[in-house]
Motif scaffolding. Structure first.
Motif, PDB file in Angstrom:
ATOM      1  N   GLY A   1      -2.582  -2.310   5.646  1.00 31.00           N
ATOM      2  CA  GLY A   1      -1.587  -1.783   4.743  1.00 31.00           C
ATOM      3  C   GLY A   1      -0.944  -0.511   5.436  1.00 31.00           C
ATOM      4  N   CYS A   2       0.386  -0.258   4.788  1.00 30.90           N
ATOM      5  CA  CYS A   2       0.772   0.912   5.524  1.00 30.90           C
ATOM      6  C   CYS A   2       0.591   2.188   4.820  1.00 30.90           C
ATOM      7  CB  CYS A   2       2.502   0.839   5.158  1.00 30.90           C
ATOM      8  SG  CYS A   2       3.081   0.982   3.338  1.00 30.90           S
ATOM      9  N   GLY A   3      -0.298   2.206   3.626  1.00 30.78           N
ATOM     10  CA  GLY A   3      -0.949   3.348   3.143  1.00 30.78           C
ATOM     11  C   GLY A   3       0.219   4.162   2.267  1.00 30.78           C
ATOM     12  N   LYS A   4       1.400   3.512   2.078  1.00 25.17           N
ATOM     13  CA  LYS A   4       2.783   4.479   1.439  1.00 25.17           C
ATOM     14  C   LYS A   4       3.236   3.726   0.296  1.00 25.17           C
ATOM     15  CE  LYS A   4       3.289   7.001   5.870  1.00 25.17           C
ATOM     16  NZ  LYS A   4       3.631   5.872   7.121  1.00 25.17           N
ATOM     17  N   CYS A   5       3.229   2.380   0.538  1.00 26.54           N
ATOM     18  CA  CYS A   5       4.270   1.698  -0.220  1.00 26.54           C
ATOM     19  C   CYS A   5       3.276   1.597  -1.738  1.00 26.54           C
ATOM     20  CB  CYS A   5       4.329   0.421  -0.003  1.00 26.54           C
ATOM     21  SG  CYS A   5       3.145  -0.876   0.021  1.00 26.54           S
TER      22      CYS A   5
ATOM     23  N   CYS B   1      -0.044  -0.128  -1.622  1.00 27.97           N
ATOM     24  CA  CYS B   1      -1.040   0.410  -1.103  1.00 27.97           C
ATOM     25  C   CYS B   1      -1.450   1.610  -1.786  1.00 27.97           C
ATOM     26  CB  CYS B   1      -0.779   0.939   0.246  1.00 27.97           C
ATOM     27  SG  CYS B   1      -0.249  -0.323   1.592  1.00 27.97           S
TER      28      CYS B   1
ATOM     29  N   CYS C   1       0.645  -5.092   0.569  1.00 26.99           N
ATOM     30  CA  CYS C   1       1.644  -3.976   1.230  1.00 26.99           C
ATOM     31  C   CYS C   1       3.022  -4.760   1.564  1.00 26.99           C
ATOM     32  CB  CYS C   1       1.100  -3.568   2.476  1.00 26.99           C
ATOM     33  SG  CYS C   1       2.017  -2.516   3.283  1.00 26.99           S
ATOM     34  N   ARG C   2       4.108  -3.960   1.309  1.00 29.57           N
ATOM     35  CA  ARG C   2       5.264  -4.405   1.581  1.00 29.57           C
ATOM     36  C   ARG C   2       5.450  -4.365   3.041  1.00 29.57           C
ATOM     37  NH1 ARG C   2       9.709  -1.925  -2.535  1.00 29.57           N
ATOM     38  NH2 ARG C   2      10.881  -3.609  -1.422  1.00 29.57           N
TER      39      ARG C   2
HETATM   40 ZN   LIG Z   1       1.828  -0.677   1.785  1.00 28.60          ZN
END
Ligand SMILES: [Zn+2]
Length: 364
Positions: free
Chosen positions: A112-116, A119, A127-128
């Motif tokens: 996952g990006c951890g930011k969207c 996440c 995750c996007r």
């Molecule tokens: Zn994400």
């Protein structure tokens, strides 16, 4: 480093055992010296390619891997101590998430990006900007791979790398589907369609661990005996019971099962028939092909739900790996090949000749 890569999609002969530059870990990443990689059917699908799949060539297969940390590019620590926030960096503060060079680790391929929004809500498998190691980015058929520190699970020092690599993708996938999506309860009944694959074997073990009763429908006696060895209560041989939904119906006193795990897809109609009223069909794959036809009357008349998912969240991954390293769940191991023989290993998997997980040995 030595790696197995391909420059164009195709059969097993596109795989080349060759040299490739060792990847540099970016900030927040660790360089892993891999000892074992495990195969998944997805590896072969990615190698073959599909319409719309765009890879940066050459591509390296492999979602699963375990090894030791060779280098860490520490992550500057944000002001709240939890996640990197570039605007709150303070010089000299570093985050390694408790990991050190030399630690033994297994990789979670679900990036996952951890930011969207997903996440942040802890749903990193939604995750996007989702990536799957070995599918959208270069994977573990290599001596080294660089991955974000948060993707690593620290193994006990004496835990076998091959068992760890063989567990990561299939157990987290089965766990998320059965426990989080399916909400499987103790003493419920679950039918698993297919006795062979890694996710199905993991599903049998997890369902038993939860206290459920498990039926498995399989294509031959050998694969059914494997399902039995990991705890299945009822075995249905598809070669003898062509309409296995009827066998399930009769075995449950004409009630049907609470949950069906169907990662074949083309068997959905029989799965829907095998469910009780209000039952749940769980799916994480389509080994029988992507297009299926279902009779909608079953859906509403029986109050059925179809619940799909892929991979898992970071907490799910840690939860299931805790059960692996303590021996409560145990992957069934098939055969190990040297890295250079990855093509032969993929052929064995694709022809369904394996009995458990196939791994690659990447130096020791
Ligand atoms: Zn994400």
């Amino acid at each position: 480093m030595k790696t197995v890569l391909f420059h164009q999609h195709g059969g097993p002969d596109v795989l080349q055992y060759t040299e490739f530059p060792t990847p540099d870990p970016r900030p927040g990443e660790a360089l892993i010296r891999l000892h074992a990689a495990a195969l998944n059917r997805m590896d072969v699908m990615v190698r073959n390619g599909w319409p719309g799949l765009k890879l940066e060539m050459p591509h390296v297969n492999g979602a699963d891997g375990a090894g030791e940390i060779a280098a860490i590019n520490s992550l500057p620590l944000g002001g709240d101590g939890s996640e990197v926030r570039v605007d709150t960096l303070e010089a000299g503060e570093l985050e390694t998430r408790g990991l050190e060079i030399g630690d033994h680790v297994v990789i979670n391929a679900n990036f996952g990006c951890g930011k969207c929004e997903f996440c942040v809500a802890g749903k990193d498998n939604m995750c996007r900007n989702w990536h799957l190691l070995g599918e959208t980015i270069r994977g573990t058929y290599a001596e080294y791979v660089s991955v974000p520190l948060r993707q690593l699970y620290k193994l006990p020092h004496d835990f076998d790398y091959h068992q760890a690599a063989a567990s990561a993708l299939v157990y987290q996938t089965a766990w998320h589907s059965l426990v989080k999506r399916g909400n499987l309860q103790k003493e419920e009944t679950v039918l698993i369609v297919g006795a062979g694959g890694g996710v199905n074997t993991a599903s049998v073990q997890i369902a038993k661990w939860l206290g459920a009763q498990v039926a498995v429908v399989g294509s031959d006696a050998k694969k059914l005996s494997m399902a039995e060895s990991v705890g299945a209560d009822l075995l249905i041989d598809r070669s003898k019971e062509e309409d296995w939904s009827k066998a399930v119906y009769l075995a449950t006193n004409k009630r049907g099962v609470d949950v069906v795990v169907d990662n074949v897809g083309t068997t959905f109609m029989m799965s829907l028939r095998a469910l009780r009223k209000g039952g749940r069909l769980l799916t994480v794959g389509n080994s029988g092909g992507p297009k299926i036809e279902i009779d909608n009357r079953y859906m509403f008349a029986k109050h059925l739900s179809i619940l799909g998912s892929t991979m898992s969240t970071l907490p799910d991954f840690r939860a299931v790996m805790d059960l692996i390293v303590t021996g409560k769940l145990k992957p069934v191991m098939d055969k190990t090949y040297p890295l250079k023989d990855a093509a032969a290993a993929q052929e064995r998997l694709w022809r369904n000749e394996n009995f458990g997980k196939i791994t690659l040995d990447i130096g020791s």
